[in-house]
Design an enzyme around this catalytic site. Structure first.
Site, PDB file in Angstrom:
ATOM      1  CB  SER B 272      -0.997  -0.156   0.897  1.00 49.14           C
ATOM      2  OG  SER B 272      -1.817  -1.025   1.438  1.00 49.14           O
ATOM      3  CG  HIS B 351      -5.169  -1.603   4.394  1.00 49.66           C
ATOM      4  ND1 HIS B 351      -6.065  -2.386   3.916  1.00 49.66           N
ATOM      5  CD2 HIS B 351      -4.872  -0.920   3.607  1.00 49.66           C
ATOM      6  CE1 HIS B 351      -5.915  -2.049   2.593  1.00 49.66           C
ATOM      7  NE2 HIS B 351      -5.470  -1.134   2.080  1.00 49.66           N
TER       8      HIS B 351
END
Lengths: 425, 425, 425, 425
Positions: B272, B351
């Site tokens: 990410s 997340h």
């Protein structure tokens, strides 16, 4: 823990874990638990949804107070948000289960059965209706023609659901799907095997008055250019979607489809039942019937008993009086308290509201036991004249004016009209 | 009559003829008129929806008063009904147009662009959000794997939309659809050509830290039994659906699909970006950075200019300090005013909220100009450990506790961690 | 055992176990073994098919003898049966493998490459051609329009296969699939991802003479009613199906489809290359060219070198002579030994055989290197006039008469025709 | 011109215009003309195909002579080409009509009916068989599971075609498609609505001996892990494809599918009729039956009349003798002239040729009139043991050895076996 408590626990838990990946299987558990619930516990469960999955009354009170102090658009929005009961969110979570929508529709069908005896559950139904109306928005419905290439799993639903003229087995169904017939349904992706509503159409060369002519005639292979589409049956299949109107658009969208496919069509008519006629007639006192031609009225008592059903001469004798009474019932009799006035007959209300006119009464149009029992065997044609539909709707919506043919008006006024006059167009 | 007035007239008229068969073509006219409206008139049109398609304030006041007198569930339902603004019904009617849903989503995208300068339009957005949230309920989304047999008309959307690591043409796209890659999207029947959100996954044999390893390596034909799924890109495509969360379920549903398809998978991790890191770092004063190892801090000024980008020795020099700063940013720095405290970084928030842990910082994971500009080239792995997800969510939701590996914690505390330590698992 | 021997062993074994349930996986083994065979061993394998999978010569001799004694229809049937070589049955068994048909088509492509140097393998090709011609009977082909909703896996084949005007990437392909273009292909269920042959069509308002006008113009959104369909490319994709003619029906079936879809179309024309022109011209001696206008002929030497390509004045100078020569080449020059006489140019043969006429030569219709190299940049329109097609076919098939416009005839006769005359219709 | 002459003229003309775009509609005309031909003229039309669409005998004579002079592979190929009768090409052209393949299959069905009285038409059938065998190559068949989601248009074919145990209406069909039943068919794209052959399977927990147990038992919802698949019916639907064998592969491919889907299955058996038994038995003289146990033989005369059908005690009396006779018929009795010897019973031939063994005779397995009339109500199980299939095939093909259980062998040898012994596995 009994099964009702378990279901309630699962329901509460679903809300508490709404953002987790397990929400879908969690929702499926709730549905399974509901479906295995003893039917007699359903009212208690819906009561739980009413009493435990409520609005936040503190917040709502506060929003209501604020709004009243400063009644602007933003306050209205805040009030709307605050008035959302938890049970609405609960239904949205239930919908994440596989086949969730189908289960919610079925739950609502259960709920509607309980309402008459449990009027306090209306607030629960409001939540069901709110989400279902949104999900079954007309824009999400697909008009599909069903025919003999349709999966059997869908076709058998037609046999099971048909409410107007029962489909007696697969041969009868097949006849209704031949090349001179059409069957259209609204489908929704969340219920892929379920026609939500369907309409059956016969392509013929005149306005047909007898359901036997529609159902039992062999396919008209020679009818190259049909002029007339007869909508002879329209069936809502999902009690759980009651209150969400599909029929209006269905008829008009099908008219459009047929017009495109078969340019020779110039007449669109129904062949419809008169479901409440005999019940109404039997409730009429002599005074109520004074509008009627006295000669006709004198024959009415013959309607008691079943002799008139079995003997042609008895039928013949009753025909003029019943035709008058039926026209009167459709054209003149109103639903108590309706304003503007609306016909008592629900089928008439539906088609007149859609812009049709009452076109023709058909003696012995449906001599089946059901037809005789409802309306002494009479059927009625409602005519959809594309050029007149909007004017009819406006008049009907405005002051209740009903569009009707001369024959209907004459009969309704207690005049005698010969069978030949009625049959001709 | 100018085009804005025409659009407003059509909109009013759509409401007035809502039950007519023409509603669908009527709605299409409104949409056409909107789409040909000069963009500078859009704010005025949304203002019209706010000012003319309001709630019935008289009725709402009355319902609010009643409710306050007797604040029960039925009153709350009545209040909810009375608080419905006409514009919501208007949107439901718009939806009957062909491609109506798509147009409404696009209209909302326009509206959201106007909101910052026109905060008064928030009440209009509330109506859009209300109907869209209902229609795009998770239960109506279909998870679909997209691959090379998918129609080009859908695949080209992926190229256009990919927001994290741009897809540079069809060859790049094809690489991302090979047998050792996966691409899953949520689709909705009302937008059949539009992936609403999609996630790209690499099937590999370790937790990968470099995006180049993902994007440019040839297909791993020999990788018979991948152990690790790397979620290296996740893209929301519809600005008009902003505020309706899809990503949470998408990741977890894809994890389930992959687990079923490939039983050898035992590790699920993201790769990410850290989009806000450098912006944050450059806003830090010397005092702000006192937590940092002084030796490291002394090198920070080298980050100004571009020399560090071009010269390996300069990068090497900065690596320890930037790794510390990034870990600190992700693990320690909070969004002002959040309670319980939430990370400032939006990707971390997403997340962690879903139950992942911060697993590993990767130096020069993305040396593209975008990567260098956002986060000095660093990428981070968030690890989804199925056994720990629920505990992580509960801790995070509860008091804001963040799950992180030892390396992340050490770096965040200003300790030096060797590259080797970081790279190993 | 080397891989050739293994393949031969598997092939023999397949025949021996033809009725077993394992035949399909057995056939797949043979195909795998063939595909991993060293290409240099292929000739040897096809030699094996020739030498070992033969007819039963004893039986055939006996059948031939019987037939000659009593030459009746039953004897002919028996002879036909006896003449079936085992290799034909072998191919039928191979076809039971998954993707068997595809593999057989590919094997034949390999075989055809070997034929020029291995004429003895023609008897093997006869077996391939026999089964493939039967399987790819016109009745099993599906005409499909390919567009942007077609799977990428099929579209990429178009890019790979296009043989006339190369498709340079996906943007170019997309242009050819816009609303004013059409691309039709024949598909076969056994090769679901493979267009067997495809034709590209531009819908325009006149007979177009320049390929750039077709390929680079933006979509004609304003062209509501195109009058003219230009078939500007037709490509056979499967060398392994060579000798099985698809093009004839494709063009005419597409004409029918287009006519139905777009009633305003009244002109169907190709825009075609003249692939053998310059090769032919350079082989002509001075005497060969005596038919030509002497002034024109004098300029021919300028064609050597590349100056004429680069300088407009040089082109202008050559135009009249090349136009004459090209018309002469198409209209007058015959394939040696053909009887009735047939044009030397293969594209001309194809379209004239199908009933088209030579309509117009277009100077600099294709100024690409390929176009300049083949035909000095000229393209030609063949016109398909539905009313004349049958007469054209009969004349052409009968005595070789070629249908051509006045301009073509004048040019072919060595007369000068002004560009304006040619361009006009 | 009468309709036969017209058909012949159209047929000749189709050949003459084989390359024209109109070939497809031309072929459709021929088919229409054939289908409206008076059935009594069909023999004449097939005679026309025999007499007018012949081989070129001059060319064939010449090819035969050349071949005999130099009998090589190339000569054989030339001979094969020369032996092609025109009628084969004619059939290929017919196939270009819409639904051409279907019509050709139906024409062959007509032709096969004529063959017994018109043996001279065999040469015509050879052409039909040649093209159909090629087109219906196993590689082009699709195995499809048919169930309740299959279009009604296909399902009704099952009802019409089922030849072994008649399907009496849709309810019976539905029972055969429940979750503990399977129905698989081979489909071909050219006949999309036609199952070419289908097999019905019951998933149970033992080898079932009674067809009533299969057909009338309610769905076994509790049968979580069936061990046994009973193939209780297999039906070829297309008389026009007679001579092209599908059944062999169908059974084995279905076994593979079932094994994959349901790993608990370990036994695959048929439940099969013995169609020729009673006819054979009634043709036996006393001497023929000397192999039989004398006590048993003495009861045989009771089989005349119908008393044994109606009275249980009479059945009981006959059981031992009929069981012996049936086992003998299946295991010992051979088709006259077969070499290696083959069973007289066609069903036995089929399954033994496929590698099954004769497993068990079932007394009163099918007490329907058809079952009683064919085989005194007995059914037989053929067992497919995957491990033994190849050995069985090789033995059977080699010298005619039949695989059978001990019970069958004992019965066939005229020994008495108790019902209990037979019933147990």
């Amino acid at each position: 823990m009994n099964s009702l408590e378990r279901l309630e626990g699962l329901s509460t838990s679903l809300l508490a874990h709404s953002r987790e990946a397990t929400v879908s299987s969690h929702a499926a558990e709730v549905i399974d638990a509901y479906e295995s619930l003893d039917p007699k516990d359903r009212a208690a469960y819906f009561g739980f949804l009413r009493d435990e999955m409520t609005v936040d009354h503190d917040a709502l009170r506060s929003a209501a107070t604020s709004y009243l102090e400063s009644p602007d658009e933003a306050g209205a929005v805040a009030l709307g948000t605050a008035s959302e009961p938890v049970r609405r969110e609960f239904l949205r979570l239930l919908n994440t289960a596989p086949w969730g929508t189908r289960s919610i529709v079925n739950m609502r069908a259960d709920l509607l059965e309980l309402l008459p005896k449990n009027p306090g559950l209306r607030v629960v139904d409001a939540a069901f209706l709110h989400v279902l109306r949104s999900w079954f928005n007309q824009g999400f419905l697909e008009l599909r023609r069903l025919d003999w290439s349709t999966p059997a799993a869908i076709l058998e639903k037609l046999i099971a659901y048909e409410a107007v003229h029962a489909i007696v087995g697969w041969d009868d169904l097949r006849r209704r799907l031949e090349s001179d017939r059409r069957l259209y349904a609204y489908m929704h992706t969340a219920l892929p095997d379920e026609p939500l509503i369907f309409v059956e159409v016969a392509l013929v060369d005149r306005i047909v008055g007898s359901i036997e002519d529609v159902l039992t005639q062999p396919p008209a292979v020679d009818l190259a250019e049909p002029t007339t589409a007869i909508f002879y049956s329209i069936t809502n299949t999902q009690p759980g979607l009651s209150g969400i109107s599909f029929g209006n658009f269905l008829i008009k969208q099908v008219m459009g489809e047929l017009q495109r496919e078969i340019p020779t069509l110039d007449t669109f008519s129904t062949l419809s039942p008169i479901p409440g006629f005999l019940v109404w007639l039997r409730g009429q006192s002599d005074e109520d019937l004074e509008w009627m031609d006295p000669g006709a009225r004198a024959r009415l008592p013959a309607l008691n008993g079943t002799e008139w059903i079995d003997f042609p001469w008895a039928q013949q004798d009753l025909e003029p009086v019943l035709m008058q009474a039926a026209a009167h019932y459709l054209y003149t009799v109103k639903r108590p308290g309706s304003n503007p006035p609306r016909p008592l007959d629900p089928v008439a209300r539906f088609h007149l509201r859609n812009g049709a006119s009452i076109h023709r009464l058909n003696w012995m149009g449906d001599p089946s036991p059901k037809g005789l029992g409802e309306s002494a065997g009479m059927l009625v044609n409602y005519l959809y004249d594309a050029d007149a539909v909007i004017a009819h709707v406006e008049a009907f919506v405005g002051d209740g004016t009903i569009a009707a043919s001369d024959q209907i008006k004459a009969l309704a006024a207690g005049r005698t009209v010969s069978a030949t006059d009625v049959a001709s167009r």
